[in-house]
Scaffold this motif. Structure first.
Motif, PDB file in Angstrom:
ATOM      1  N   ARG A   1       0.846  -1.185   0.000  1.00  0.00           N
ATOM      2  CA  ARG A   1       0.000   0.000   0.000  1.00  0.00           C
ATOM      3  C   ARG A   1       0.887   1.243   0.000  1.00  0.00           C
ATOM      4  NH1 ARG A   1      -5.468   1.094   1.522  1.00  0.00           N
ATOM      5  NH2 ARG A   1      -6.112  -0.853   2.436  1.00  0.00           N
TER       6      ARG A   1
ATOM      7  N   ASP B   1      -3.228   3.954  -2.286  1.00  0.00           N
ATOM      8  CA  ASP B   1      -3.376   2.970  -3.375  1.00  0.00           C
ATOM      9  C   ASP B   1      -2.805   1.620  -2.986  1.00  0.00           C
ATOM     10  OD1 ASP B   1      -4.797   3.925  -5.564  1.00  0.00           O
ATOM     11  OD2 ASP B   1      -3.103   5.147  -6.237  1.00  0.00           O
ATOM     12  N   GLN B   2      -3.508   0.581  -3.436  1.00  0.00           N
ATOM     13  CA  GLN B   2      -2.997  -0.775  -3.275  1.00  0.00           C
ATOM     14  C   GLN B   2      -2.266  -1.147  -4.554  1.00  0.00           C
ATOM     15  OE1 GLN B   2      -6.896  -2.176  -1.843  1.00  0.00           O
ATOM     16  NE2 GLN B   2      -5.700  -3.189  -0.266  1.00  0.00           N
TER      17      GLN B   2
ATOM     18  N   ARG C   1      -9.217   1.299  -7.557  1.00  0.00           N
ATOM     19  CA  ARG C   1      -9.484   1.997  -6.300  1.00  0.00           C
ATOM     20  C   ARG C   1     -10.892   1.738  -5.807  1.00  0.00           C
ATOM     21  NH1 ARG C   1      -6.642   6.873  -9.030  1.00  0.00           N
ATOM     22  NH2 ARG C   1      -4.534   6.499  -8.276  1.00  0.00           N
TER      23      ARG C   1
ATOM     24  N   ASN D   1      -8.823   4.801  -1.469  1.00  0.00           N
ATOM     25  CA  ASN D   1      -9.323   3.706  -0.628  1.00  0.00           C
ATOM     26  C   ASN D   1      -9.574   4.147   0.817  1.00  0.00           C
ATOM     27  OD1 ASN D   1      -9.076   1.728  -2.794  1.00  0.00           O
ATOM     28  ND2 ASN D   1      -6.877   1.962  -2.518  1.00  0.00           N
TER      29      ASN D   1
END
Ligand SMILES: Nc1nc2c(ncn2[C@@H]2O[C@H](COP(=O)(O)OP(=O)(O)O)[C@@H](O)[C@H]2O)c(=O)[nH]1
Ligand SMILES: [Mg+2]
Ligand SMILES: [Zn+2]
Length: 300
Positions: A7, A47-48, A67, A89
């Motif tokens: 992340r 953000d992942q 997202r 997120n």
């Protein structure tokens, strides 16, 4: 090559700090990801991502996952709107106000709530410094909000009241924290976790002075045991940045269900005949202060 999930917790001039199970990795971004298909931030805090570790300890972002709900604003540009992602997120927005010292600015709270509603992100309201007024008065000050479905916590860093509840609320979630200066944000975070408050860089006031130029969150901070907290840039003008006047009533939960009953379908709920909102205010089922906030946001 295997990638690992992570992340993005920090942006700094072209580099991205990514939290993974194997620790923190400073990453670059694959060139092909820089080519945007939509007018939107490519990488934002929260953000992942999937990263590849490089031999010398750094990494490379190989993929950005779609997202979820993000705090964002539409920025008008010559070639169309650009979506600026403030925090990707985001699980919740926590709005901190003091019960007194400083007096709670409920219009500002309502403005924050509009932003949360517009982004479809749950909002939690914290009434801090409850020690100064007592629970009964505190409840009275914020009485309009729990019936609307907003979670409300009363806290004190002096007596410790509500700190455990706040800790539970933050646990495992990505939280955007906001609130005026002096309400006790830093003190609360330090009570949740020693040093956390000092780490969370407050951008509120500085951004307020800059007016409309809201910038993205640059960093979010891990909470031991899970979750992250980020300070949200100033929102004074954010509520209305890209909100059409006609959609505003939809961001007031108590007004949403009434507008269909107004006589005119373009009713602004200010002075039209047959307005269901005005009738509800007069009947006492809509809080007059909330209605006033609506009018201020809509008509300035
Ligand atoms: N009485 C009382 N004072 C508090 C409480 N929390 C914070 N304060 C005080 O309020 C002032 C501002 O706190 P601070 O954490 O710096 O607020 P911030 O600007 O929102 O980060 C400090 O003097 C704190 O000691 C509280 O729960 N009760
Ligand atoms: Mg502070
Ligand atoms: Zn109306």
């Amino acid at each position: 090559m295997e990638t690992i999930p992570g992340r993005v917790i920090r942006l700094q001039s072209g580099f991205y700090t990514v939290q993974t199970d194997q620790g923190v990795v400073v990453c670059g971004l694959r060139g092909r990801l820089k080519r945007r298909t939509v007018q939107e931030e490519v990488v934002a805090v929260g953000d992942q991502v999937e990263i590849m570790r490089l031999p010398e300890g750094s990494g490379m972002i190989e993929a950005i996952l779609p997202r979820g709900k993000s705090l964002s604003r539409l920025d008008p540009q010559p070639n169309g709107f650009y979506r600026q992602i403030l925090l990707a997120n985001t699980d919740q927005v926590v709005l901190v106000f003091a019960c007194t010292q400083p007096e709670p600015h409920l219009r500002m709270l309502d403005r924050f709530l509009v932003v949360a509603e517009k982004n479809e992100i749950p909002a939690v309201i914290v009434g801090n410094k409850v020690d100064l007024v007592g629970k009964e008065i505190a409840r009275d000050i914020f009485s309009a909000y729990p019936p609307l479905g907003y979670k409300m916590l009363f806290t004190s860093t002096i007596t410790g009241e509500g700190i455990e509840s706040l800790k539970e609320t933050l646990g495992g979630k990505v939280t955007a924290l906001a609130g005026p200066s002096g309400v006790g944000k830093t003190s609360l975070l330090n009570h949740i976790q020693p040093g956390l408050g000092l780490k969370v860089r407050e951008v509120y006031e500085r951004q307020e002075q800059k007016g409309r130029h809201t910038t993205n969150v640059r960093e979010m901070f891990p909470i031991t045991g899970g979750g992250y907290v980020a300070d949200l840039p100033g929102l004074r003008s954010l509520a209305l940045w890209d909100t059409e006047p006609e959609e505003l009533d939809g961001y007031f939960p108590e007004l949403r269900g009434l507008v269909a009953d107004c006589q005119f379908n373009d009713c602004t709920h200010r002075d039209e005949p047959g307005c269901a909102v005005i009738q509800a205010v007069e009947a006492g089922s809509v809080d007059p202060d909330r209605y006033e906030s609506y009018l201020r946001l809509r008509f300035g």
